[in-house]
Design a protein around this motif. Structure first.
Motif, PDB file in Angstrom:
ATOM      1  N   VAL A  12     -30.668   0.128 -97.755  1.00 21.36           N
ATOM      2  CA  VAL A  12     -31.218  -1.146 -98.230  1.00 21.36           C
ATOM      3  C   VAL A  12     -32.392  -1.589 -97.354  1.00 21.36           C
ATOM      4  N   LEU A  13     -32.235  -1.463 -96.031  1.00 23.98           N
ATOM      5  CA  LEU A  13     -33.319  -1.890 -95.136  1.00 23.98           C
ATOM      6  C   LEU A  13     -34.532  -0.970 -95.251  1.00 23.98           C
ATOM      7  N   ALA A  14     -34.287   0.301 -95.536  1.00 26.01           N
ATOM      8  CA  ALA A  14     -35.406   1.260 -95.652  1.00 26.01           C
ATOM      9  C   ALA A  14     -36.089   1.202 -97.015  1.00 26.01           C
ATOM     10  N   THR A  15     -35.437   0.560 -97.981  1.00 27.45           N
ATOM     11  CA  THR A  15     -35.986   0.521 -99.345  1.00 27.45           C
ATOM     12  C   THR A  15     -36.532  -0.852 -99.706  1.00 27.45           C
ATOM     13  N   GLY A  16     -35.769  -1.892 -99.416  1.00 31.24           N
ATOM     14  CA  GLY A  16     -36.195  -3.242 -99.776  1.00 31.24           C
ATOM     15  C   GLY A  16     -36.337  -3.394-101.274  1.00 31.24           C
ATOM     16  N   ASP A  17     -37.391  -4.078-101.681  1.00 35.60           N
ATOM     17  CA  ASP A  17     -37.643  -4.327-103.102  1.00 35.60           C
ATOM     18  C   ASP A  17     -39.137  -4.122-103.338  1.00 35.60           C
ATOM     19  N   PRO A  18     -39.541  -2.881-103.621  1.00 34.61           N
ATOM     20  CA  PRO A  18     -40.975  -2.592-103.688  1.00 34.61           C
ATOM     21  C   PRO A  18     -41.743  -3.419-104.724  1.00 34.61           C
TER      22      PRO A  18
END
Lengths: 117, 104, 204
Positions: A12-18
């Protein structure tokens, strides 16, 4: 509801919400176009700061297609569209209070812009 | 919306105050709020736009006086209520209970 | 937040930390959140997300012309190659300060900030005075930060209204020709990557 577990935290921290949308949509503008910012005054969510409403600027960059916050905030779908950086002369925004050399760069979605007449 | 959050170009706010050697969190609850905000986002309770809008709708006086993390509490609480996960009454009651416990 | 006792004197939430605790305990009971995941998020922020990451990006751009070019053309891909893409830094744009251009970053509508490269923002970046003033009078704000911008230098203020986050590559300080990437990274301050400061000279 999908509860966040410790195992999911790194992803989740490496992806976020692009907010970037992988669809082909024709841009309304291209770098170099003169644009007028629409005079939007809805009570809904939007990302249009008051200080650029009605002002004329120039598109400097097309960042591609993104979710549109105005609909996304109200569960009305992503309404994907291009986001551009638009540059304004400080004098055009602030009159004599602006320094003649200074520039303001603001990111704006297709729906916030019209071709300047 | 033409909310209080749209401050660009406004006069009268005074100097920019810089805290030297600012800690990452000023109080422990700020870290809890940050992580709760991310956990609720990851659980699909809101997207970034649904997260921002309740902050823009805050009472302007509250908006201007409150910290960043207090604003986050307002929107996370509102979003969880809107999603039907908790009620205002439940949060009020638990909050009152914790305050009473602290005072005792 | 609905509070019946709103008045000019009392608009803030009383014992706000306890209200956060109240909400967390309720959400945990309802299985909406796992407090252990919250602990891990805090730990990750405290140990892995901060301006040291951004400083490595800048130092690499200073020492590797190919990387610098890539970073300016596709900030997201170039920063991703170092591992610093993620939440609130999903789409990155790098801006280069030069002797004739000084870039400054703000988020007037919110407090958006590139977390993976710079960590959480300082309070002043989130404050109304900075967000209100830096767009209309960037030079006087920069002056308060101790930076006198000459009249012939162009100030570019970037308002991150959308989902793009900006990182400023400061001017490489004079006298650093013999420093390696790691030594250079130590000179790059947080403020130099947002806007408002310059990289330290080696004597600092």
């Amino acid at each position: 509801m999908n509860m966040l577990t410790t195992a999911m935290v790194p992803t989740v921290l490496a992806t976020g919400d692009p907010a970037r949308v992988d669809v082909e949509i024709a841009p309304k503008f291209k770098a170099g176009d003169k644009v007028t910012v629409v005079n939007l005054n809805k009570v809904d969510h939007n990302r249009l700061p008051a200080y650029i409403k009605g002002k004329v600027g120039t598109v400097t960059f097309d960042h591609g297609v993104f979710v549109f916050p105005d609909t996304s905030a109200h569960r009305k779908g992503p309404k994907p569209q291009h986001v551009y950086t638009v540059v304004f002369n400080a004098r055009d925004l602030w009159g004599e209070a602006g320094h003649p050399r200074d520039r303001m760069y603001v990111d704006a979605w297709d729906d916030y812009l019209e071709h300047a007449r | 919306m033409n909310g209080i959050h749209d401050v660009g170009g406004k006069h009268g706010f005074g100097p920019v105050l810089v805290e030297q050697n600012e800690p990452y969190f000023h109080e422990e609850w700020e870290g809890r709020m940050l992580s709760m905000m991310i956990a609720c986002f990851a659980a699909g309770i809101y997207n970034v736009d649904q997260f921002r809008h309740p902050i823009e709708k805050m009472d302007p006086r509250h908006y201007l006086m409150s910290s960043y993390y207090e604003k986050w509490l307002c929107t996370v609480e509102q979003n969880c209520i809107d999603a039907g996960i908790v009620t205002r009454e439940e949060v009020d009651a638990r909050h009152a209970q914790l305050m009473k416990g602290k005072a005792a | 937040m609905k509070h019946d006792n709103h008045s000019h004197a009392n608009v803030l939430i009383p014992e706000v930390g306890l209200r956060v605790k109240a909400l967390e305990s309720l959400l945990a009971e309802k299985k909406a959140i796992d407090p252990a995941a919250l602990d891990l998020i805090i730990e990750t922020f405290e140990t892995q997300m901060g301006p040291k990451n951004g400083a490595k990006v800048v130092a690499k751009a200073w020492t590797d012309p190919k990387y610098r070019k890539w970073l300016l053309e596709d900030g997201t891909a170039a920063i991703k190659s170092l591992g610093y893409i993620g939440i609130q830094g999903e789409n990155m744009v790098a801006l280069e300060n030069t002797p004739s251009v000084h870039n400054v970053v703000v988020c007037t509508l919110c407090s958006c900030y590139p977390w993976p490269t710079l960590g959480l923002p300082p309070v002043w970046f989130k404050s109304a005075p900075y967000r209100a003033r830096v767009v209309i009078e960037p030079r006087s704000v920069l002056k308060e930060f101790g930076l006198d911008v000459a009249d012939d230098v162009e100030v570019r203020v970037w308002d991150s209204t959308a989902e793009l986050r900006y990182l400023v590559i400061p001017v490489r300080p004079a006298g650093t020709e013999n420093l390696n990437e790691q030594e250079l990274a130590a000179l790059v301050t947080r403020d130099s990557m947002i806007r408002t400061g310059v990289a330290q000279s080696p004597s600092h």
